[in-house]
Scaffold this motif. Structure first.
Motif, mmCIF file in Angstrom:
data_model
loop_
_atom_site.group_PDB
_atom_site.id
_atom_site.type_symbol
_atom_site.label_atom_id
_atom_site.label_comp_id
_atom_site.label_asym_id
_atom_site.label_seq_id
_atom_site.Cartn_x
_atom_site.Cartn_y
_atom_site.Cartn_z
ATOM 1 N N ASP A 51 -5.898 7.397 20.567
ATOM 2 C CA ASP A 51 -4.846 7.051 20.693
ATOM 3 C C ASP A 51 -4.468 5.877 19.670
ATOM 4 O O ASP A 51 -3.578 5.467 18.755
ATOM 5 N N LEU A 52 -5.806 5.692 19.042
ATOM 6 C CA LEU A 52 -5.711 4.839 18.116
ATOM 7 C C LEU A 52 -6.854 5.070 16.713
ATOM 8 O O LEU A 52 -6.300 4.898 15.956
ATOM 9 N N GLY A 56 -12.425 -2.634 16.633
ATOM 10 C CA GLY A 56 -13.921 -1.720 17.762
ATOM 11 C C GLY A 56 -14.036 -0.688 17.554
ATOM 12 O O GLY A 56 -15.368 0.263 17.213
ATOM 13 N N ARG A 57 -13.256 0.108 17.836
ATOM 14 C CA ARG A 57 -13.341 1.362 18.513
ATOM 15 C C ARG A 57 -13.455 1.801 16.853
ATOM 16 O O ARG A 57 -14.255 3.440 16.952
ATOM 17 N N MET A 58 -12.982 1.436 15.626
ATOM 18 C CA MET A 58 -13.444 2.562 14.308
ATOM 19 C C MET A 58 -15.228 2.380 14.076
ATOM 20 O O MET A 58 -15.348 3.463 13.851
ATOM 21 N N PHE A 59 -15.495 1.606 14.604
ATOM 22 C CA PHE A 59 -17.317 1.812 14.759
ATOM 23 C C PHE A 59 -17.563 2.692 15.613
ATOM 24 O O PHE A 59 -18.677 3.263 15.540
ATOM 25 N N LEU A 60 -17.346 2.599 16.638
ATOM 26 C CA LEU A 60 -17.565 3.400 17.963
ATOM 27 C C LEU A 60 -17.935 4.490 17.183
ATOM 28 O O LEU A 60 -17.915 5.822 17.505
ATOM 29 N N VAL A 61 -16.350 5.601 17.060
ATOM 30 C CA VAL A 61 -16.022 6.806 16.224
ATOM 31 C C VAL A 61 -16.898 7.007 15.064
ATOM 32 O O VAL A 61 -17.570 8.158 15.427
ATOM 33 N N ALA A 62 -17.375 5.819 14.153
ATOM 34 C CA ALA A 62 -18.110 6.362 13.526
ATOM 35 C C ALA A 62 -19.809 6.319 13.551
ATOM 36 O O ALA A 62 -20.270 7.293 13.302
ATOM 37 N N ASP A 68 -4.828 -8.289 13.251
ATOM 38 C CA ASP A 68 -3.946 -10.017 13.570
ATOM 39 C C ASP A 68 -5.920 -9.709 14.821
ATOM 40 O O ASP A 68 -6.331 -8.451 14.997
ATOM 41 N N ASP A 69 -5.567 -11.064 14.858
ATOM 42 C CA ASP A 69 -7.005 -11.216 16.174
ATOM 43 C C ASP A 69 -6.401 -9.857 17.118
ATOM 44 O O ASP A 69 -7.459 -9.956 18.295
ATOM 45 N N GLY A 70 -5.224 -9.409 17.747
ATOM 46 C CA GLY A 70 -5.294 -8.463 18.479
ATOM 47 C C GLY A 70 -5.197 -7.497 18.582
ATOM 48 O O GLY A 70 -5.072 -7.102 19.445
ATOM 49 N N GLN A 71 -5.815 -6.658 17.511
ATOM 50 C CA GLN A 71 -5.972 -5.611 16.751
ATOM 51 C C GLN A 71 -7.528 -5.809 17.196
ATOM 52 O O GLN A 71 -8.210 -4.831 16.355
ATOM 53 N N ASN A 116 -4.588 4.900 13.489
ATOM 54 C CA ASN A 116 -3.037 4.952 13.445
ATOM 55 C C ASN A 116 -1.972 4.579 13.553
ATOM 56 O O ASN A 116 -0.935 4.784 12.196
ATOM 57 N N GLN A 117 -2.142 3.905 13.852
ATOM 58 C CA GLN A 117 -0.557 2.453 13.695
ATOM 59 C C GLN A 117 -1.722 2.144 11.731
ATOM 60 O O GLN A 117 -2.411 1.805 11.144
ATOM 61 N N GLU A 118 0.127 2.016 10.694
ATOM 62 C CA GLU A 118 0.095 0.954 9.756
ATOM 63 C C GLU A 118 -0.821 0.069 9.406
ATOM 64 O O GLU A 118 0.108 -0.898 9.954
ATOM 65 N N ILE A 119 -1.652 -0.253 9.185
ATOM 66 C CA ILE A 119 -2.579 -1.576 9.266
ATOM 67 C C ILE A 119 -2.811 -1.641 7.518
ATOM 68 O O ILE A 119 -3.918 -1.096 6.996
#
Ligand code: 5GP
Length: 115
Positions: free
Chosen positions: A22-23, A61-67, A53-56, A43-46
């Protein structure tokens, strides 16, 4: 204008996708620098790290876990690997959509030349 990576996330242009949730979407780099070279993107364009943002924190974090999980799946976790996020012109960022490179499968040498 959607980035090339947004078009990969949406399926508009093809890529060798190795993970999607989902992310996050992860796919093999079209011009690999090593036997394993995977790009892990929100998935969202950043645009880049400076645009987070602080809210992201969850997506960051998910990027590291997927890695971590992909490195295990690729069989490179034990030998080691490198995660790279280029940011801005001095960082060498070419695609303006935040992405982490997961690179491994051979000894990668020093991180940067010190010239
Ligand atoms: P950057 O220099 O921005 O950190 O890395 C961009 C990466 O995206 C490069 O390694 C490049 O090979 C990869 N890349 C650029 N366009 C495409 C594409 O259309 N498909 C895939 N799979 N990778 C791409």
């Amino acid at each position: 204008m959607p980035t090339i990576f947004s078009k990969i996330v949406s399926g508009e242009i093809p890529a060798d996708i190795v993970h999607q949730d989902d992310l996050i979407t992860a796919f093999r780099d079209v011009s690999p620098a090593a036997p394993t070279h995977i790009l892990i993107v929100p998935n969202q364009e950043i645009t880049g790290v400076d645009d987070l943002d602080d809210g992201q924190a969850e997506v960051a974090g998910r990027m590291f876990l997927v890695a971590r999980d992909l490195a295990r799946k690729e069989g490179i976790a034990e030998g080691g690997y490198r995660l790279i996020i280029n940011s801005g012109p001095h960082g060498g960022q070419e695609v303006m959509h935040l992405h982490m490179h997961l690179i491994g499968g051979r000894p990668l040498g020093p991180m940067l030349s010190k010239a």
